[in-house]
Write an enzyme that holds these catalytic residues in place. Structure first.
Site, PDB file in Angstrom:
ATOM      1  N   GLY A  13      73.108  23.191 -38.677  1.00 52.70           N
ATOM      2  CA  GLY A  13      73.914  21.983 -38.499  1.00 52.70           C
ATOM      3  C   GLY A  13      74.114  21.137 -39.736  1.00 52.70           C
ATOM      4  O   GLY A  13      74.393  19.941 -39.637  1.00 52.70           O
ATOM      5  N   SER A  14      74.033  21.752 -40.929  1.00 55.04           N
ATOM      6  CA  SER A  14      74.225  20.927 -42.128  1.00 55.04           C
ATOM      7  C   SER A  14      75.684  20.491 -42.271  1.00 55.04           C
ATOM      8  O   SER A  14      75.966  19.396 -42.778  1.00 55.04           O
ATOM      9  CB  SER A  14      73.732  21.654 -43.376  1.00 55.04           C
ATOM     10  N   MET A  94      78.302  30.571 -33.979  1.00 55.54           N
ATOM     11  CA  MET A  94      78.326  32.014 -34.214  1.00 55.54           C
ATOM     12  C   MET A  94      78.731  32.789 -32.965  1.00 55.54           C
ATOM     13  O   MET A  94      78.003  33.675 -32.508  1.00 55.54           O
ATOM     14  CB  MET A  94      76.962  32.473 -34.720  1.00 55.54           C
ATOM     15  N   LEU A  97      85.585  33.342 -30.031  1.00 53.34           N
ATOM     16  CA  LEU A  97      86.213  32.569 -28.969  1.00 53.34           C
ATOM     17  C   LEU A  97      87.304  33.403 -28.309  1.00 53.34           C
ATOM     18  O   LEU A  97      88.075  34.073 -28.985  1.00 53.34           O
ATOM     19  CB  LEU A  97      86.817  31.293 -29.549  1.00 53.34           C
ATOM     20  N   ASN A 111      87.578  25.902 -38.258  1.00 54.04           N
ATOM     21  CA  ASN A 111      86.338  26.609 -38.567  1.00 54.04           C
ATOM     22  C   ASN A 111      86.103  26.538 -40.069  1.00 54.04           C
ATOM     23  O   ASN A 111      87.050  26.517 -40.849  1.00 54.04           O
ATOM     24  CB  ASN A 111      86.437  28.078 -38.142  1.00 54.04           C
ATOM     25  N   HIS A 113      84.220  28.651 -43.159  1.00 59.08           N
ATOM     26  CA  HIS A 113      83.699  29.992 -43.429  1.00 59.08           C
ATOM     27  C   HIS A 113      83.274  30.077 -44.896  1.00 59.08           C
ATOM     28  O   HIS A 113      84.019  29.627 -45.778  1.00 59.08           O
ATOM     29  CB  HIS A 113      84.777  31.036 -43.121  1.00 59.08           C
ATOM     30  N   LEU A 148      89.453  36.954 -35.560  1.00 63.68           N
ATOM     31  CA  LEU A 148      88.268  36.450 -36.263  1.00 63.68           C
ATOM     32  C   LEU A 148      88.584  36.040 -37.706  1.00 63.68           C
ATOM     33  O   LEU A 148      89.079  36.855 -38.492  1.00 63.68           O
ATOM     34  CB  LEU A 148      87.182  37.544 -36.268  1.00 63.68           C
ATOM     35  N   ASP A 149      88.290  34.781 -38.031  1.00 63.80           N
ATOM     36  CA  ASP A 149      88.386  34.260 -39.406  1.00 63.80           C
ATOM     37  C   ASP A 149      89.762  34.529 -40.024  1.00 63.80           C
ATOM     38  O   ASP A 149      89.864  34.766 -41.241  1.00 63.80           O
ATOM     39  CB  ASP A 149      87.288  34.891 -40.287  1.00 63.80           C
TER      40      ASP A 149
END
Ligand code: GAR
Length: 203
Positions: A13-14, A94, A97, A111, A113, A148-149
């Site tokens: 959670g940084s 992680m 969706l 997001n 990445h 994805l990404d």
């Protein structure tokens, strides 16, 4: 755009903390309505609690409650919509969706990445980049699509790779940039005045 955020996390959670700090410092005009983790032991939940932000744990392994990925994602959407979330921020969440989740927030999911996409999507991007031997990697914030990404890129920041880097030192240097980049990207998206031309995010 509705400035109410929902932040999804799975671990440390940084990046969540960077968003909380940016809001507290007045660098980001937004409110976090809820932080949701798919893991009860996510250390990042403590950052939310310390900031007085509501937290929820939706454990994807609870098959009685969520028999399928779609069931889980529907529950996520229901919790976010109940709190009038306008922008969903994935911060080390992680999980893939489903299209049902993505279509519930059209162009409303971000997001972060830890690579310069489209290089090194998926898990352990910093290790992938290091092992590939690239001389520059970095961080990307993108709109989330069902792939994805692979969604439209909002902001990117390069980070040089040194000969004496390990995957850990590289990841740490990228993370410093992530913490600056994510609040900036959220601000850009919330401020509006942008449009998509194909996959190009333009202002
Ligand atoms: C961050 O490095 C983020 O970019 C990465 O997970 C880490 C979460 O750290 N996300 C991905 O790899 C997504 N594919 P944090 O929990 O301390 O923010």
């Amino acid at each position: 755009m509705n400035r109410t955020l929902g932040v999804l996390i799975s671990g440390r959670g940084s990046n969540l903390r960077a968003i909380i700090d940016a809001i507290a410092a007045g660098r980001l005009d937004a409110r976090i309505a809820v932080v949701i983790s798919n893991r009860a032991d996510a250390a990042g939940l403590a950052h939310a609690r310390a900031a007085g932000v509501e937290t929820l744990v939706l454990d994807h392994r609870d098959k009685a409650r969520y028999p399928s990925r779609e069931d889980y994602d529907r529950a996520l959407v229901a919790e976010l919509k109940a709190r009038h979330v306008g922008l969903v921020c994935l911060a080390g969440f992680m999980r893939l969706l489903s299209p049902a989740f993505v279509s519930a927030f059209p162009n409303g999911i971000l997001n972060i990445h830890p690579s310069l996409l489209p290089s090194f999507p998926g898990l352990d991007a910093q290790v992938q980049a290091w092992a590939h031997g690239v001389k520059v990697s970095g961080a990307t914030v993108h709109l989330v699509t069902a792939d994805l990404d692979a969604g439209p890129i909002v902001l990117q920041r390069p980070v040089p790779v040194a000969d004496d880097d390990t995957p850990e030192t590289l990841a740490a240097r990228i993370l410093v940039e992530e913490h600056k980049l994510y609040p900036e990207a959220i601000r850009l998206v919330l401020d509006g005045g942008w449009h998509l031309d194909g996959r190009r995010f333009l202002r």
